[in-house]
Scaffold this motif. Structure first.
Motif, PDB file in Angstrom:
ATOM      1  N   VAL A  47      40.523  33.868  41.894  1.00 57.14           N
ATOM      2  CA  VAL A  47      41.275  34.312  40.020  1.00 57.14           C
ATOM      3  C   VAL A  47      42.215  33.445  39.625  1.00 57.14           C
ATOM      4  CG1 VAL A  47      43.372  36.066  38.823  1.00 57.14           C
ATOM      5  CG2 VAL A  47      41.582  36.834  40.407  1.00 57.14           C
ATOM      6  N   ARG A  48      43.489  32.705  40.457  1.00 55.92           N
ATOM      7  CA  ARG A  48      43.775  32.375  40.195  1.00 55.92           C
ATOM      8  C   ARG A  48      43.449  30.559  39.744  1.00 55.92           C
ATOM      9  NH1 ARG A  48      46.795  31.864  44.756  1.00 55.92           N
ATOM     10  NH2 ARG A  48      45.458  30.044  45.531  1.00 55.92           N
ATOM     11  N   GLY A  49      42.289  29.988  40.062  1.00 56.83           N
ATOM     12  CA  GLY A  49      41.806  29.246  39.738  1.00 56.83           C
ATOM     13  C   GLY A  49      40.769  29.179  38.715  1.00 56.83           C
ATOM     14  N   SER A  50      40.455  30.262  38.189  1.00 56.71           N
ATOM     15  CA  SER A  50      39.374  30.454  37.171  1.00 56.71           C
ATOM     16  C   SER A  50      40.681  30.221  35.630  1.00 56.71           C
ATOM     17  CB  SER A  50      39.547  32.412  36.929  1.00 56.71           C
ATOM     18  OG  SER A  50      40.361  33.367  37.295  1.00 56.71           O
ATOM     19  N   ASP A  51      40.127  29.281  35.072  1.00 51.53           N
ATOM     20  CA  ASP A  51      41.184  29.052  34.043  1.00 51.53           C
ATOM     21  C   ASP A  51      39.351  27.757  33.076  1.00 51.53           C
ATOM     22  OD1 ASP A  51      40.771  26.732  35.077  1.00 51.53           O
ATOM     23  OD2 ASP A  51      43.332  25.828  34.162  1.00 51.53           O
ATOM     24  N   LYS A  52      38.494  28.264  33.399  1.00 49.66           N
ATOM     25  CA  LYS A  52      37.110  27.421  33.033  1.00 49.66           C
ATOM     26  C   LYS A  52      36.113  28.117  32.458  1.00 49.66           C
ATOM     27  CE  LYS A  52      37.517  23.647  36.504  1.00 49.66           C
ATOM     28  NZ  LYS A  52      36.635  22.696  37.401  1.00 49.66           N
ATOM     29  N   ASN A  53      35.333  28.165  31.644  1.00 52.33           N
ATOM     30  CA  ASN A  53      34.500  28.640  31.174  1.00 52.33           C
ATOM     31  C   ASN A  53      34.024  27.901  30.130  1.00 52.33           C
ATOM     32  OD1 ASN A  53      36.028  28.571  28.569  1.00 52.33           O
ATOM     33  ND2 ASN A  53      36.032  31.014  27.959  1.00 52.33           N
ATOM     34  N   ASP A  54      32.272  27.954  29.815  1.00 53.45           N
ATOM     35  CA  ASP A  54      31.472  27.749  29.056  1.00 53.45           C
ATOM     36  C   ASP A  54      31.877  29.141  27.604  1.00 53.45           C
ATOM     37  OD1 ASP A  54      29.672  29.303  29.491  1.00 53.45           O
ATOM     38  OD2 ASP A  54      29.330  28.568  31.732  1.00 53.45           O
ATOM     39  N   LYS A  55      30.672  27.914  26.691  1.00 56.45           N
ATOM     40  CA  LYS A  55      29.885  28.959  25.517  1.00 56.45           C
ATOM     41  C   LYS A  55      29.221  29.834  25.769  1.00 56.45           C
ATOM     42  CE  LYS A  55      26.057  26.333  25.080  1.00 56.45           C
ATOM     43  NZ  LYS A  55      25.665  25.935  26.026  1.00 56.45           N
ATOM     44  N   SER A  56      28.937  29.770  26.987  1.00 55.02           N
ATOM     45  CA  SER A  56      27.920  31.115  27.239  1.00 55.02           C
ATOM     46  C   SER A  56      29.393  32.588  27.565  1.00 55.02           C
ATOM     47  CB  SER A  56      26.866  30.855  28.305  1.00 55.02           C
ATOM     48  OG  SER A  56      26.268  30.307  27.849  1.00 55.02           O
ATOM     49  N   GLY A  57      29.539  31.816  28.412  1.00 53.30           N
ATOM     50  CA  GLY A  57      30.713  33.124  28.869  1.00 53.30           C
ATOM     51  C   GLY A  57      32.562  32.568  28.865  1.00 53.30           C
ATOM     52  N   ILE A  58      33.023  33.855  29.535  1.00 53.90           N
ATOM     53  CA  ILE A  58      34.222  33.737  29.399  1.00 53.90           C
ATOM     54  C   ILE A  58      34.958  34.031  31.062  1.00 53.90           C
ATOM     55  CG2 ILE A  58      34.204  35.761  28.159  1.00 53.90           C
ATOM     56  CD1 ILE A  58      34.897  37.828  30.207  1.00 53.90           C
ATOM     57  N   THR A  59      36.324  33.372  31.255  1.00 52.06           N
ATOM     58  CA  THR A  59      37.299  33.129  31.809  1.00 52.06           C
ATOM     59  C   THR A  59      36.997  34.627  33.197  1.00 52.06           C
ATOM     60  OG1 THR A  59      38.958  34.097  31.575  1.00 52.06           O
ATOM     61  CG2 THR A  59      38.263  31.403  31.418  1.00 52.06           C
ATOM     62  N   PRO A  60      36.648  34.131  34.069  1.00 48.45           N
ATOM     63  CA  PRO A  60      36.974  35.553  35.783  1.00 48.45           C
ATOM     64  C   PRO A  60      38.279  35.663  35.413  1.00 48.45           C
ATOM     65  CG  PRO A  60      36.140  33.185  36.051  1.00 48.45           C
ATOM     66  CD  PRO A  60      36.413  32.782  35.433  1.00 48.45           C
ATOM     67  N   PHE A  61      38.808  35.331  35.263  1.00 45.98           N
ATOM     68  CA  PHE A  61      40.649  36.270  34.178  1.00 45.98           C
ATOM     69  C   PHE A  61      40.628  37.410  33.282  1.00 45.98           C
ATOM     70  CE2 PHE A  61      44.481  36.492  32.500  1.00 45.98           C
ATOM     71  CZ  PHE A  61      45.563  37.327  34.071  1.00 45.98           C
ATOM     72  N   GLN A  62      39.737  36.969  32.487  1.00 46.20           N
ATOM     73  CA  GLN A  62      39.478  37.487  31.595  1.00 46.20           C
ATOM     74  C   GLN A  62      38.567  38.514  32.301  1.00 46.20           C
ATOM     75  OE1 GLN A  62      38.133  34.665  27.982  1.00 46.20           O
ATOM     76  NE2 GLN A  62      39.589  34.415  27.338  1.00 46.20           N
ATOM     77  N   ALA A  63      37.072  37.943  32.583  1.00 44.36           N
ATOM     78  CA  ALA A  63      36.865  39.536  32.820  1.00 44.36           C
ATOM     79  C   ALA A  63      37.324  40.584  34.143  1.00 44.36           C
ATOM     80  CB  ALA A  63      35.274  38.572  34.090  1.00 44.36           C
ATOM     81  N   LEU A  64      38.619  39.730  34.841  1.00 40.62           N
ATOM     82  CA  LEU A  64      39.345  40.885  35.496  1.00 40.62           C
ATOM     83  C   LEU A  64      40.315  41.733  34.593  1.00 40.62           C
ATOM     84  CD1 LEU A  64      40.384  41.714  37.629  1.00 40.62           C
ATOM     85  CD2 LEU A  64      41.950  39.933  37.891  1.00 40.62           C
TER      86      LEU A  64
END
Length: 473
Positions: A47-64
């Motif tokens: 979670v702490r390292g999840s600051d990346k996303n792409d045009k297809s998805g959201i970040t893991p933190f946002q999913a959490l």
């Protein structure tokens, strides 16, 4: 019809799910090598390292935070109070137990959701139980049933329930008319959900940490104010869990009541195994780029929901002395009475505002799940989604001033059916989950950054989207 619905709910919620969810949680806990305990620290790292996303998805933190938006609802305030009233302090121990084993189930279902995700017509990630049921088990008909049940239960009826809780709280604390509250909540909800899942994720990553943080901070303040009584409360929870002190405290039912109410309320709150949270887990761009990393993120969601937020409510109530057997004071009223003991009249307003935020975020989180289900049914964009969004807003207004028990019971039956389908599916796919887990942590042990390589899974040929997993997005 009412008799049929009542019969189904009795079967699902008194037998199949109460015991089935625990059994599945224990199964995955053992089969995955106690992953939720051994690798607890890894959940925070992904979670702490999840600051990346792409045009297809959201970040893991946002999913959490979006999954927490749905998980952390009125059940964390009113549901915990009901569990305490009916099952005594020991019910909290059993809530902890079901959450700890449920973390393994949440890990399994969200890992599978990541693995079998697809891109919709707009190029955005979508997935969830319906997708791994259809693609992994070759049973699209079961995925269709699951999707319809999810839309009816989470997308529509449960959002009416949440709106009703907000309206009751606002009327009780501030005297606001219910219909007015419903219209305001619907308007705010519309601004969020008409922006799609990305907009929901952006709102959730701001609001959820704020609301959960404020609630937990209040619990910490109360703990400090009553620090000398805390050891006694903890001791009471453990002794009551096995019926050792219920009679002296005035509670009846002993072990059976504590276990049944703790388990049921815990399951309702954290949703592990229900098949709801995987719908948003699939939308994330995992970091590391491996399905298991998103499974770990969602396992952490169960921990936060029950071990932290539900426990905060329990401690607030038990330290207040407001829990009185057979008093008739339970649910939201009990939590408000407890807060009033701690901070005076402001306690009633604090709980009302907490219910507003908890229930509102549940509405937008539940909607996000139903949008995924619409994608599976081939109606994930355009007019069908607009119709769903309008229906959600109408249910919010309707639910604010109207309660029809039969409709809510029907939603429980729908959720019971979808959860049963999901549990069967993840058990049948448990071998894939075990292989993914071993792969992830073998790479960790070798000092590598875990990455999913589709070539190592020839048995998944034709089942997963090779383009999504062929390279790091």
């Amino acid at each position: 019809m009412t008799a049929i619905i009542d019969f189904l709910n009795t079967i699902f919620w008194s037998y199949v799910l109460v015991y089935g969810l625990i059994a599945v949680g224990i199964f995955f806990t053992i089969r995955l090598g106690f992953v939720q305990f051994v690798h607890f620290g890894e959940m925070f790292r992904v979670v702490r390292g999840s600051d990346k996303n792409d045009k297809s998805g959201i970040t893991p933190f946002q999913a959490l935070t979006t999954s927490l938006a749905s998980r952390v609802g009125t059940g964390n305030i009113a549901g915990v109070a009901v569990a305490l009233y009916l099952g005594g302090p020991g019910a909290i121990f059993w809530m902890w137990v079901v959450a700890l084993v449920g973390m393994a189930t949440a890990y399994a279902e969200s890992t599978l959701a990541q693995l079998y995700k697809v891109r919709n017509k707009e190029g955005q990630y979508r997935g969830g139980p319906a997708f791994y049921i259809a693609r992994g088990l070759g049973a699209p008909w079961a995925g269709g049933i699951f999707s319809v049940c999810l839309i009816l239960a989470f997308g529509l009826v449960f959002n009416a329930v949440q709106a009703n809780s907000i309206a009751d709280a606002m009327q009780g604390a501030f005297g606001f008319p219910k219909i007015g509250t419903g219209i305001v909540v619907a308007a705010i909800t519309g601004v969020v959900i008409f922006g799609g899942i990305r907009q929901i994720a952006r709102v959730a990553e701001i609001v959820v940490p704020f609301m959960a943080g404020a609630y937990l901070l209040m619990a910490v303040v109360v703990l400090i104010m009553n620090i000398t009584e805390v050891p006694g409360v903890i001791g009471l929870i453990f002794s009551s869990a096995f019926g050792l002190s219920e009679a002296a405290a005035g509670f009846t039912g002993g072990l059976a009541a504590a276990m049944l109410n703790g388990v049921k309320r815990g399951l309702f709150s954290n949703e592990a195994g229900m098949g709801s949270a995987p719908n948003i887990a699939a939308v994330a761009t995992p970091d590391p780029h491996h399905p298991s990393s998103q499974g770990l993120v969602q396992a952490l969601g169960v921990f936060i929901d029950t071990i932290l937020v539900c426990t905060a409510t329990a401690v607030l109530i038990l330290l207040s002395g407001a829990l009185v057997p057979d008093s008739g004071v339970t649910g939201t009223q009990l939590t408000q009475a407890a807060m009033q003991e701690h901070i005076g009249a402001a306690g009633v307003y604090f709980v009302a505002l907490a219910i507003f935020f908890f229930a509102f975020t549940s509405i937008i989180g539940n909607y996000a799940y139903s949008e995924n289900a619409m994608t599976f049914l081939g109606a994930g964009t355009g007019i069908p989604i607009a119709i769903l969004r309008a229906a959600v807003l109408l249910m919010v207004v309707w639910g604010a001033y109207e309660t029809v028990a039969t409709v809510f019971d029907a939603a429980d039956a729908s959720m019971g059916l979808m959860a049963t389908i999901n549990l069967i599916a993840i058990l049948l796919l448990s071998g894939t989950v075990a292989k993914l887990t071993k792969d992830y942590f073998d790479q960790k042990k070798a000092g590598e950054r875990p990455t999913f390589h589709a070539a190592n899974y020839p048995e998944l040929q034709g089942q997963i989207d090779q383009e999504i997993w062929s390279e790091r997005q």
